[in-house]
Design an enzyme around this catalytic site. Sequence first.
Site, PDB file in Angstrom:
ATOM      1  N   ASP A  12       0.884  -1.155   0.000  1.00  0.00           N
ATOM      2  CA  ASP A  12       0.000   0.000   0.000  1.00  0.00           C
ATOM      3  C   ASP A  12       0.932   1.218   0.000  1.00  0.00           C
ATOM      4  O   ASP A  12       2.102   1.106   0.391  1.00  0.00           O
ATOM      5  CB  ASP A  12      -0.861  -0.033   1.274  1.00  0.00           C
ATOM      6  N   ASP A  14       0.004   5.156   0.720  1.00  0.00           N
ATOM      7  CA  ASP A  14      -0.175   6.181   1.762  1.00  0.00           C
ATOM      8  C   ASP A  14      -0.162   5.541   3.147  1.00  0.00           C
ATOM      9  O   ASP A  14      -0.943   4.630   3.416  1.00  0.00           O
ATOM     10  CB  ASP A  14      -1.509   6.918   1.533  1.00  0.00           C
ATOM     11  N   ASP A 211      -1.363  -0.418   5.900  1.00  0.00           N
ATOM     12  CA  ASP A 211      -1.614   0.190   7.205  1.00  0.00           C
ATOM     13  C   ASP A 211      -3.103   0.186   7.561  1.00  0.00           C
ATOM     14  O   ASP A 211      -3.485   0.763   8.567  1.00  0.00           O
ATOM     15  CB  ASP A 211      -1.051   1.621   7.259  1.00  0.00           C
TER      16      ASP A 211
HETATM   17 MG   LIG Z   1      -2.718   3.310   3.482  1.00  0.00          MG
END
Ligand SMILES: [Mg+2]
Length: 419
Positions: A12, A14, A211
């Site tokens: 991922d 961001d 995240d």
């Molecule tokens: Mg993310």
Amino acid sequence: MLAEQFDVFLFDLDGVVYVGAEPLPGAVQSLRRLREEKKEIRFLTNDPCTTRKKTAAKLTGLGIEASAEEVITSGWATAQLLCREKIKTAFVLGDENLKWECEQAGIQWIGTDEADPDAEAVVVGWDSDLSFHDIQKAVRLIYRGAKFVATNADRTFPTPAGPSPAVGAIVEAIRISTDMKPLVAGKPSPYMFNAVLERFPAASRIVMVGDNPYTDVLGAHQAGISAILISGDKKKKFPSALDFRNPDAVIPDLQSLFVDGLAMKKWNRPSFSWPDYVQPGVAGIILDEGQRVLLMKRADNGLWGIPSGHVEPGETVEAAIIREMQEETGLTVRVKRLIGVYSDPQSQVFSYPNGKVSQFITVCFECEAVSGELEWDVEETLDVDYFAFDQLPEDLLKMHPRWLKDALDLKEGHISFIR
Ligand SMILES: [Mg+2]
């Protein structure tokens, strides 16, 4: 170390590789080391306001080696999904990047400035100038038969002023107005993962590093691969060990992929799918004087089953069973006793034509018919009949033999507990 355990790393972006315009500590060095160790790398982002090329250029600008082919954006995945669905025209609530991706895939897009758009699909991405009228146009198109497609369904995205509504907020406005669930291209939907996974041999050791438990971890586990969560909080866990959102390892940053002694916990995939909703249900067992049980043949799947249905909001469980038995068999019943509460995840998870997946928790009662004649709605029921317990029809819904056995055992005093 975790890095040695995999051949393919899906990242991922961001919150994992960068935040805004800044790379996260150790990200540049860690990705370089994975390249040196000849690992395959892909970047998966739900951000629909970029293209593969722009994202690769951004990574390169941060000192991270990346090619456009290694980036999967939700906008690109959406355009591929539209192609797969043979969509030629799309009403797009999104920015120029999403429209560009549609164009590249040969899809003619129609923007929100069109007064009365006509299209085969409504595509929801991110458009910060969106108005009520745009949502109204989208809803009308879906009512006229257009497919409902979304780049992603993220609820919020972080901003310095706190969480801001994301694409999911617009998706919900349309979903609640149409009672349709969209086809979602981005994480956690399997579409984006499959677009990547089909490029690698089945034996590849693949891990998602993200995240967000709700998109990155849930999606990875649904796709059948391992998941590492980047988080400073090791303790936060979903209570069930089988929960798809529980990661296989939690690390604070990408450098930790190379720390000795960190192990992956093996997540045990449950044998059932991830339901969108858990719904209360009721079922009623009626016996005649000969101790035969009343069954109905359902029009939706052609199978015999115990009369059953939903508990409506505002209704008691007892009122629900009395109403359902009246609707499905024509009989007015009195509730005699509880047989059991059932929620077998394999046989009681249902997918509906509108795309929703529901798991039922069904309260099963023994009921007594007090009045009325057997009659039924031919639209929903093909037949209703009484059966002896040793002569049950073969095409009986697969969870119902156990419920009937429990009813019989209870009657004969064999069991005195609820399962
Ligand atoms: Mg993310």
